[in-house]
Motif scaffolding. Structure first.
Motif, PDB file in Angstrom:
ATOM      1  N   VAL A  15       0.848  -1.196   0.000  1.00 51.50           N
ATOM      2  CA  VAL A  15       0.000   0.000   0.000  1.00 51.50           C
ATOM      3  C   VAL A  15       0.884   1.247   0.000  1.00 51.50           C
ATOM      4  O   VAL A  15       0.628   2.198  -0.738  1.00 51.50           O
ATOM      5  CB  VAL A  15      -0.990  -0.023   1.183  1.00 51.50           C
ATOM      6  CG1 VAL A  15      -1.655   1.331   1.376  1.00 51.50           C
ATOM      7  CG2 VAL A  15      -2.041  -1.119   0.970  1.00 51.50           C
ATOM      8  N   ALA A  16       1.951   1.229   0.775  1.00 49.37           N
ATOM      9  CA  ALA A  16       2.875   2.366   0.785  1.00 49.37           C
ATOM     10  C   ALA A  16       3.544   2.563  -0.580  1.00 49.37           C
ATOM     11  O   ALA A  16       3.909   3.680  -0.936  1.00 49.37           O
ATOM     12  CB  ALA A  16       3.944   2.172   1.865  1.00 49.37           C
ATOM     13  N   ALA A  17       3.641   1.470  -1.353  1.00 50.13           N
ATOM     14  CA  ALA A  17       4.268   1.541  -2.681  1.00 50.13           C
ATOM     15  C   ALA A  17       3.265   1.851  -3.786  1.00 50.13           C
ATOM     16  O   ALA A  17       3.625   1.871  -4.953  1.00 50.13           O
ATOM     17  CB  ALA A  17       4.977   0.231  -2.983  1.00 50.13           C
ATOM     18  N   GLY A  18       1.987   2.081  -3.415  1.00 48.28           N
ATOM     19  CA  GLY A  18       1.013   2.499  -4.412  1.00 48.28           C
ATOM     20  C   GLY A  18      -0.149   1.565  -4.660  1.00 48.28           C
ATOM     21  O   GLY A  18      -1.045   1.888  -5.438  1.00 48.28           O
ATOM     22  N   ALA A  19      -0.171   0.399  -4.031  1.00 49.38           N
ATOM     23  CA  ALA A  19      -1.316  -0.502  -4.183  1.00 49.38           C
ATOM     24  C   ALA A  19      -2.527   0.095  -3.466  1.00 49.38           C
ATOM     25  O   ALA A  19      -2.380   0.868  -2.512  1.00 49.38           O
ATOM     26  CB  ALA A  19      -1.002  -1.877  -3.597  1.00 49.38           C
ATOM     27  N   THR A  20      -3.703  -0.295  -3.914  1.00 52.56           N
ATOM     28  CA  THR A  20      -4.934   0.091  -3.237  1.00 52.56           C
ATOM     29  C   THR A  20      -5.480  -1.137  -2.523  1.00 52.56           C
ATOM     30  O   THR A  20      -5.704  -2.171  -3.151  1.00 52.56           O
ATOM     31  CB  THR A  20      -5.980   0.608  -4.253  1.00 52.56           C
ATOM     32  OG1 THR A  20      -5.421   1.730  -4.938  1.00 52.56           O
ATOM     33  CG2 THR A  20      -7.272   1.004  -3.561  1.00 52.56           C
ATOM     34  N   GLU A  21      -5.672  -1.011  -1.223  1.00 50.76           N
ATOM     35  CA  GLU A  21      -6.199  -2.133  -0.448  1.00 50.76           C
ATOM     36  C   GLU A  21      -7.695  -2.284  -0.723  1.00 50.76           C
ATOM     37  O   GLU A  21      -8.462  -1.359  -0.519  1.00 50.76           O
ATOM     38  CB  GLU A  21      -5.961  -1.911   1.041  1.00 50.76           C
ATOM     39  CG  GLU A  21      -6.389  -3.091   1.905  1.00 50.76           C
ATOM     40  CD  GLU A  21      -6.112  -2.846   3.368  1.00 50.76           C
ATOM     41  OE1 GLU A  21      -7.009  -2.320   4.052  1.00 50.76           O
ATOM     42  OE2 GLU A  21      -4.993  -3.167   3.822  1.00 50.76           O
ATOM     43  N   ASP A  72      -5.519  -3.904  -5.360  1.00 51.82           N
ATOM     44  CA  ASP A  72      -5.398  -3.495  -6.758  1.00 51.82           C
ATOM     45  C   ASP A  72      -3.979  -2.984  -6.912  1.00 51.82           C
ATOM     46  O   ASP A  72      -3.519  -2.154  -6.111  1.00 51.82           O
ATOM     47  CB  ASP A  72      -6.381  -2.367  -7.098  1.00 51.82           C
ATOM     48  CG  ASP A  72      -7.745  -2.890  -7.523  1.00 51.82           C
ATOM     49  OD1 ASP A  72      -7.810  -3.958  -8.160  1.00 51.82           O
ATOM     50  OD2 ASP A  72      -8.741  -2.219  -7.224  1.00 51.82           O
ATOM     51  N   VAL A  73      -3.269  -3.472  -7.943  1.00 52.94           N
ATOM     52  CA  VAL A  73      -1.856  -3.147  -8.089  1.00 52.94           C
ATOM     53  C   VAL A  73      -1.554  -2.706  -9.521  1.00 52.94           C
ATOM     54  O   VAL A  73      -2.390  -2.864 -10.415  1.00 52.94           O
ATOM     55  CB  VAL A  73      -0.963  -4.345  -7.680  1.00 52.94           C
ATOM     56  CG1 VAL A  73      -1.239  -4.753  -6.234  1.00 52.94           C
ATOM     57  CG2 VAL A  73      -1.139  -5.525  -8.618  1.00 52.94           C
ATOM     58  N   PRO A  74      -0.349  -2.168  -9.764  1.00 50.30           N
ATOM     59  CA  PRO A  74       0.013  -1.756 -11.116  1.00 50.30           C
ATOM     60  C   PRO A  74      -0.158  -2.881 -12.132  1.00 50.30           C
ATOM     61  O   PRO A  74      -0.184  -4.057 -11.781  1.00 50.30           O
ATOM     62  CB  PRO A  74       1.487  -1.362 -10.980  1.00 50.30           C
ATOM     63  CG  PRO A  74       1.602  -0.895  -9.573  1.00 50.30           C
ATOM     64  CD  PRO A  74       0.696  -1.829  -8.796  1.00 50.30           C
ATOM     65  N   ALA A  75      -0.222  -2.487 -13.386  1.00 53.99           N
ATOM     66  CA  ALA A  75      -0.408  -3.376 -14.542  1.00 53.99           C
ATOM     67  C   ALA A  75      -1.840  -3.884 -14.616  1.00 53.99           C
ATOM     68  O   ALA A  75      -2.115  -4.857 -15.302  1.00 53.99           O
ATOM     69  CB  ALA A  75       0.592  -4.526 -14.551  1.00 53.99           C
TER      70      ALA A  75
END
Length: 153
Positions: A101-107, A124-127
C-alpha cells in the motif's frame, strides 16, 4: 490424482504469467522493488522492454465460478475479482500489505483469516492486476488432515 498421472514425468518446467503493463516503470518498481521479486532475466530492444521476475514455486489454480465467488466473499465480502487474479504466498501478510500500500497498491480488503487457514489480503496493483497476498497459518501436513483439503479421486 490418477495412477497414470503419478507415473508420468512432468512436461512443464515453469509457469510464466505474462502481463502487459502500460506504466512499465511503475509495474517494475512495484513488483521488483516493493514486493521483492528478484530479477531473473531482462531483455528487449528497439524500445521493447521486459523483465522476468522470480516468484518462487508456481501453481495454476483453476476455480469454477461458484468457488471464485466464495473466495471473493471470504477475502473481500463482495464480488470484485476479475477473471484472472494473481496470488503470492508471503511470510507476513500484514507487513507485506502495508509495504505494498505504501508503494502504491490500493487495499481492497485487509488481511483476513480464511476458512482454509490462511491470512489473505486483496489489493489493486500496477499493470491492472488484482492481487492476493496470503500467509499460510498451518503447515501443509496440518491442512491435509482437515475437511475440504486433499485431492479429488
Amino acid at each position: 490424482m490418477t495412477e497414470q498421472a503419478d507415473n508420468r514425468a512432468p512436461t512443464v518446467r515453469q509457469l510464466r504469467l505474462v502481463v502487459e503493463a502500460e506504466d512499465y516503470d511503475a509495474a517494475v518498481a512495484f513488483f521488483r522493488d516493493a514486493l521483492g521479486l528478484p530479477e531473473q532475466a531482462y531483455s528487449g530492444g528497439d524500445g521493447a522492454r521486459v523483465v522476468i521476475l522470480e516468484a518462487g514455486r508456481a501453481t495454476l489454480e483453476l476455480a469454477n465460478p461458484a468457488q471464485r465467488r466464495m473466495i471473493d466473499e471470504v477475502e473481500v465480502g463482495r464480488q470484485v475479482a476479475p477473471r484472472l487474479r494473481v496470488a503470492f504466498e508471503v511470510d507476513d501478510s500484514r507487513a507485506v500489505t502495508d509495504r505494498l500500500v505504501a508503494a502504491g497498491a490500493t487495499e481492497i480488503a485487509p488481511p483476513t483469516v480464511t476458512p482454509w487457514h490462511s491470512l489473505n489480503a486483496r489489493l489493486d496493483v500496477p499493470a491492472g492486476l488484482q492481487l492476493t497476498v496470503f500467509q499460510e497459518l498451518r503447515s501443509a501436513e496440518e491442512r491435509a488432515t482437515l475437511d475440504g483439503f486433499g485431492t479429488e479421486t
